[in-house]
Design a protein around this motif. Structure first.
Motif, PDB file in Angstrom:
ATOM      1  N   ILE A  67      -2.817 -17.372 -60.034  1.00  0.00           N
ATOM      2  CA  ILE A  67      -3.855 -16.784 -59.176  1.00  0.00           C
ATOM      3  C   ILE A  67      -5.021 -16.266 -60.026  1.00  0.00           C
ATOM      4  O   ILE A  67      -6.190 -16.513 -59.720  1.00  0.00           O
ATOM      5  CB  ILE A  67      -3.256 -15.657 -58.306  1.00  0.00           C
ATOM      6  N   LEU A  68      -4.695 -15.540 -61.096  1.00  0.00           N
ATOM      7  CA  LEU A  68      -5.749 -15.005 -61.958  1.00  0.00           C
ATOM      8  C   LEU A  68      -6.558 -16.119 -62.622  1.00  0.00           C
ATOM      9  O   LEU A  68      -7.743 -15.949 -62.908  1.00  0.00           O
ATOM     10  CB  LEU A  68      -5.133 -14.098 -63.029  1.00  0.00           C
ATOM     11  N   SER A  69      -5.923 -17.253 -62.854  1.00  0.00           N
ATOM     12  CA  SER A  69      -6.577 -18.350 -63.567  1.00  0.00           C
ATOM     13  C   SER A  69      -7.243 -19.357 -62.643  1.00  0.00           C
ATOM     14  O   SER A  69      -8.023 -20.191 -63.108  1.00  0.00           O
ATOM     15  CB  SER A  69      -5.557 -19.097 -64.442  1.00  0.00           C
ATOM     16  N   THR A  70      -6.937 -19.306 -61.345  1.00  0.00           N
ATOM     17  CA  THR A  70      -7.404 -20.338 -60.428  1.00  0.00           C
ATOM     18  C   THR A  70      -8.918 -20.494 -60.451  1.00  0.00           C
ATOM     19  O   THR A  70      -9.446 -21.613 -60.457  1.00  0.00           O
ATOM     20  CB  THR A  70      -6.934 -20.027 -58.989  1.00  0.00           C
ATOM     21  N   ASN A  71      -9.643 -19.366 -60.457  1.00  0.00           N
ATOM     22  CA  ASN A  71     -11.103 -19.479 -60.459  1.00  0.00           C
ATOM     23  C   ASN A  71     -11.606 -20.230 -61.677  1.00  0.00           C
ATOM     24  O   ASN A  71     -12.573 -20.990 -61.599  1.00  0.00           O
ATOM     25  CB  ASN A  71     -11.741 -18.089 -60.386  1.00  0.00           C
ATOM     26  N   ARG A  72     -10.927 -20.060 -62.801  1.00  0.00           N
ATOM     27  CA  ARG A  72     -11.373 -20.749 -64.011  1.00  0.00           C
ATOM     28  C   ARG A  72     -11.047 -22.236 -63.945  1.00  0.00           C
ATOM     29  O   ARG A  72     -11.838 -23.071 -64.397  1.00  0.00           O
ATOM     30  CB  ARG A  72     -10.727 -20.105 -65.241  1.00  0.00           C
ATOM     31  N   PHE A  73      -9.894 -22.582 -63.393  1.00  0.00           N
ATOM     32  CA  PHE A  73      -9.567 -24.002 -63.267  1.00  0.00           C
ATOM     33  C   PHE A  73     -10.484 -24.685 -62.256  1.00  0.00           C
ATOM     34  O   PHE A  73     -10.832 -25.859 -62.419  1.00  0.00           O
ATOM     35  CB  PHE A  73      -8.098 -24.171 -62.884  1.00  0.00           C
ATOM     36  N   TRP A 121      -3.740 -16.623 -49.634  1.00  0.00           N
ATOM     37  CA  TRP A 121      -5.081 -16.079 -49.465  1.00  0.00           C
ATOM     38  C   TRP A 121      -5.720 -15.721 -50.806  1.00  0.00           C
ATOM     39  O   TRP A 121      -6.920 -15.930 -51.011  1.00  0.00           O
ATOM     40  CB  TRP A 121      -5.042 -14.857 -48.553  1.00  0.00           C
ATOM     41  N   PHE A 122      -4.916 -15.166 -51.723  1.00  0.00           N
ATOM     42  CA  PHE A 122      -5.445 -14.883 -53.050  1.00  0.00           C
ATOM     43  C   PHE A 122      -5.895 -16.170 -53.738  1.00  0.00           C
ATOM     44  O   PHE A 122      -6.957 -16.218 -54.375  1.00  0.00           O
ATOM     45  CB  PHE A 122      -4.407 -14.163 -53.911  1.00  0.00           C
ATOM     46  N   LEU A 123      -5.103 -17.228 -53.618  1.00  0.00           N
ATOM     47  CA  LEU A 123      -5.468 -18.509 -54.223  1.00  0.00           C
ATOM     48  C   LEU A 123      -6.762 -19.050 -53.624  1.00  0.00           C
ATOM     49  O   LEU A 123      -7.651 -19.511 -54.351  1.00  0.00           O
ATOM     50  CB  LEU A 123      -4.340 -19.521 -54.044  1.00  0.00           C
ATOM     51  N   LEU A 124      -6.879 -18.997 -52.283  1.00  0.00           N
ATOM     52  CA  LEU A 124      -8.092 -19.490 -51.632  1.00  0.00           C
ATOM     53  C   LEU A 124      -9.308 -18.682 -52.075  1.00  0.00           C
ATOM     54  O   LEU A 124     -10.381 -19.244 -52.355  1.00  0.00           O
ATOM     55  CB  LEU A 124      -7.934 -19.410 -50.113  1.00  0.00           C
ATOM     56  N   ALA A 125      -9.149 -17.360 -52.145  1.00  0.00           N
ATOM     57  CA  ALA A 125     -10.262 -16.506 -52.573  1.00  0.00           C
ATOM     58  C   ALA A 125     -10.687 -16.830 -53.995  1.00  0.00           C
ATOM     59  O   ALA A 125     -11.888 -16.877 -54.306  1.00  0.00           O
ATOM     60  CB  ALA A 125      -9.872 -15.035 -52.458  1.00  0.00           C
TER      61      ALA A 125
END
Length: 425
Positions: A67-73, A121-125
């Motif tokens: 989750i913490l890394s998703t935005n970077r990927f 929801w955290f992943l989508l955000a």
């Protein structure tokens, strides 16, 4: 006599135009700083909260890392198209759109807290945040490059990068302290309000700065693979892996495991304060590093010096046995990270043709985000199996390796390990 008066008139007109240009440059840079500062709250607010929420919400450490890394990927995929889009249509529209998307993404954290499937929801955000931040990062740096000259580029890049970064520690403190004093949803709601305000501010203040005759030929998937971009990008990869990836995702766990408390707070708020100290130090030296590289007329010596500071900071972290030692380590790590940022991006702009700067910035962000994304996914499981000291020792070696890559790449491109800032790509 007529000729003399004409020359004086032209000289006076040129000075007046130069003053206007400087004022315009400062106004644009300030607008970018303020907009990215406010939106940065949403980037930092999750770090002191989410790792501890894993146990409460039933999310595994690995999934928390994802989750913490998703935005970077997501940015790994989105950065290059964002950079190409900037070279194709300009900076204003993508910048405003990116800020608005980040504001909407921050609202998603609130929905996650009230959902029976918070991880979804955290992943989508975080996906939305990745798309928005890809647009913001590519445009912010390009705007700074567009309004700069070789003599001011390091300073302006450092100031913009510092302003973008300062919102992050505000989010760290907001996430840690407000969540403990009030509630987690309130912390997320405040961050969302500031992020949405940032998009309104940008709409009112940011002009178009990037106009290229070749923009119609730029394809959305086109990236920059030249030696300057790959060199700077690999350095960025390593620094993001160690700093934002490994350190920020494990610090709250490190404090809890060792019983450290800052100002009497628990692990969440303590980690937020320490990460804020780190990022504030980084933001300050982003400006300082850029100014020094402009005044020296060379980027590489400044970069190597700050990489060495980062190395010392991570080594100190491995032996810290008190809050004072932790603070000192965080200050050094932040100083090293921040001091490299302005000169590093300025070096990339120095060596890249104007019409390809958007793509170069996008590609550089791709490599940085791969490093930042891999950091939590690798470090969180590793600290559970081998402990914190080996992980932080490995992080200390990263700046040394980055220095070697920097020297090699710059020499290949320019024939010198320390070229003057007047050299063009």
């Amino acid at each position: 006599m007529y000729g003399s008066n004409g020359n004086e008139a032209r000289s006076s007109s040129a000075r007046a135009e130069a003053v206007v240009d400087v004022k315009r440059q400062r106004a644009v840079v300030l607008a970018v700083i303020l907009s990215t500062f406010f939106v940065g709250f949403g980037g930092g607010v999750v770090f002191p909260i989410l790792p501890n929420l894993g146990a409460v919400l039933g999310i595994s450490p690995f999934l928390v890392g994802v989750i913490l890394s998703t935005n970077r990927f997501v940015r790994v995929v989105a950065n290059a198209p964002a950079g190409s889009l900037v070279d194709r249509i300009g900076t204003r529209s993508p910048f405003i759109a990116g800020l608005f998307i980040e504001g909407v993404a921050t609202l998603g954290y609130i929905l996650a807290m009230r959902s029976t499937l918070p991880e979804a929801w955290f992943l989508l955000a975080r996906v939305l945040w990745g798309v928005g931040s890809a647009l913001v990062f590519a445009t912010a740096y390009t705007i700074a490059a567009d309004v700069s000259t070789g003599e001011s580029r390091g300073t302006n890049m450092g100031v913009v990068r510092g302003g973008m970064t300062l919102g992050f520690p505000a989010g760290l403190v907001l996430g840690g302290v407000v969540s403990e004093l009030f509630s987690i949803p309130i912390a997320f709601a405040l961050a969302a309000a500031f992020a949405l305000f940032a998009s309104v501010l940008a709409y009112a203040t940011i002009p178009e700065t990037h106009v290229s005759d070749s923009k119609t030929a730029v394809k959305p998937w086109e990236i920059e693979t030249g030696t300057p971009t790959m060199t700077v990008g690999l350095v960025n990869f390593g620094l993001y892996f160690a700093y934002l990836g490994a350190l920020f995702s494990t610090l709250v766990l490190f404090l809890a495991a060792n019983g450290f408390a800052v100002l009497g707070y628990g692990p969440q708020a303590s980690s937020g304060v320490l990460m804020a100290v780190t990022v504030i130090a980084a933001a300050g030296f982003m400006f300082g590093g850029g100014v020094l590289s402009d005044r020296l007329g060379m980027r590489v010596p400044i970069l190597l010096g700050f990489l060495a500071v980062s190395f010392v900071g991570f080594l100190l972290l491995t032996v810290a046995d008190s809050v004072v030692g932790l603070v000192a380590a965080c200050v050094l790590i932040g100083t090293g990270q921040g001091g490299t940022s302005g000169p590093l991006i300025a070096l990339l702009a120095d060596l890249t043709p104007d019409e390809r700067i958007g793509r170069a910035m996008g590609t550089n962000n791709v490599l940085g985000d791969i490093g930042g994304g891999l950091g939590p996914m690798i470090s969180l499981p590793l600290v559970e199996s081998v402990g914190f000291t080996p992980v932080y020792t490995a992080c200390a070696l990263v700046p040394l390796l980055a220095g070697g890559v920097l020297l090699y790449g710059v020499y290949v491109q320019t024939g010198s390990v320390s070229p003057r800032t007047s050299i063009d790509g």
